[in-house]
Design an enzyme around this catalytic site. Sequence first.
Site, short mmCIF file in Angstrom:
data_model
loop_
_atom_site.label_atom_id
_atom_site.label_comp_id
_atom_site.label_asym_id
_atom_site.label_seq_id
_atom_site.Cartn_x
_atom_site.Cartn_y
_atom_site.Cartn_z
N HIS A 68 0.86 -1.20 0.00
CA HIS A 68 0.00 0.00 0.00
C HIS A 68 0.90 1.25 0.00
O HIS A 68 0.90 2.03 0.96
CB HIS A 68 -0.86 -0.07 1.26
CG HIS A 68 -1.92 0.96 1.42
ND1 HIS A 68 -1.73 2.31 1.26
CD2 HIS A 68 -3.23 0.82 1.78
CE1 HIS A 68 -2.86 2.95 1.51
NE2 HIS A 68 -3.78 2.07 1.83
N GLU A 107 -1.04 1.21 -5.35
CA GLU A 107 -0.83 -0.01 -4.57
C GLU A 107 -0.82 -1.23 -5.49
O GLU A 107 -1.74 -1.42 -6.28
CB GLU A 107 -1.93 -0.14 -3.52
CG GLU A 107 -2.06 1.12 -2.67
CD GLU A 107 -3.34 1.14 -1.83
OE1 GLU A 107 -3.79 0.06 -1.39
OE2 GLU A 107 -3.89 2.23 -1.63
C1 BG6 Z 1 -6.85 2.26 0.49
C2 BG6 Z 1 -8.33 1.96 0.43
O1 BG6 Z 1 -6.14 1.15 0.01
O2 BG6 Z 1 -6.48 2.46 1.86
C3 BG6 Z 1 -9.09 3.12 1.06
O3 BG6 Z 1 -8.71 1.74 -0.91
C4 BG6 Z 1 -8.61 3.38 2.47
O4 BG6 Z 1 -10.48 2.83 1.04
C5 BG6 Z 1 -7.10 3.59 2.44
O5 BG6 Z 1 -9.25 4.53 2.99
C6 BG6 Z 1 -6.49 3.82 3.82
O6 BG6 Z 1 -6.84 2.80 4.69
P1 BG6 Z 1 -6.45 2.87 6.21
O7 BG6 Z 1 -7.07 1.64 6.82
O8 BG6 Z 1 -4.95 2.87 6.27
O9 BG6 Z 1 -7.01 4.16 6.74
#
Ligand code: BG6
Length: 300
Positions: free
Chosen positions: A170, A272
């Site tokens: 991510h 990602e």
């Molecule tokens: C992304 C998702 O990968 O991660 C989003 O598609 C999400 O929907 C974002 O808001 C951040 O996620 P988190 O759990 O780290 O706040």
Amino acid sequence: MSNVAELNRTYGIAGQIRFLKGPGDMAVVEIENDLGCASMTLQGAHLVGFQAVGEQPLIWMSDEAVFAPGKSLRGGVPICWPWFGPHATDPGLPGHGPARTVGWKPVASSALEDGRTTISFEMIDTDATRKQCAHPLRVQLHVTVGRTLQMVLETTNLGSTPFILGDALHTYFLVGDVRQAQVEGLDGCDYLDKVAGGSHTQHGAVTIASEVDRIYLGTGNSCAISDPVMGRRILIHSEGSASTIVWNPWIEKTLRMGDLGPDGYLKMLCVETANAADDVVELAAGATHRLAVEYSSEPL
Ligand code: BG6
């Protein structure tokens, strides 16, 4: 093994790999050689920085990231595993799975002949991780630091039945101004739009002028972020990944999140490398799946 002195004795390499206590008293490993440098926390095997020698940093970290046990860091490269986004059947389980907030341990390190440095980590199985995913799995992350950054997330099904695996690296990339950046390489791909809803087809490059949260399906092996403000193109080459998520929270979601910093959204863009939604992997008993990326940059 959480004692940094012991970690240094076993996996440290003079001038290349060093463990220390970082922010929030967390164990951190710094990897450095003549080609580039990176740094990671052992919690989550979370890469928090990478820079090739003579180039600008590739990765964005929030100034307001909270370094605390069990909390995911805002920025860097969180590991989403063994599911991406909300759990398919149990909304009580954490989004993106437990891997990004639990302890990992180094299992190997080496200085390569070509000047790069490599280090491998394995997620530590505990009662807490088994409570979230009862299926027996082993997951390792192999990181190689040089002029480019390579990361391989390797999952082995240790059980006797297939396992449906979702995963993602991510990555939060550093951009000069997200409003001027573009993601290339997704033209013609179908995507699920988590903001507007529904399924759509991408035409041309992806631009960001409001909240964007999309899962592109059946994507190819390479895409890129062109950034006229920083004067560079970030190249993303992947293997074992069928999906690409493009995410920027924009203004209102940033305010709700609280750990992005007020203008953080202008400086970051998540692209990602993943297997998500309909692209999850059916991992046969005994099989191993490798999700691999290599990041580099070139002048624009
Ligand atoms: C992304 C998702 O990968 O991660 C989003 O598609 C999400 O929907 C974002 O808001 C951040 O996620 P988190 O759990 O780290 O706040």
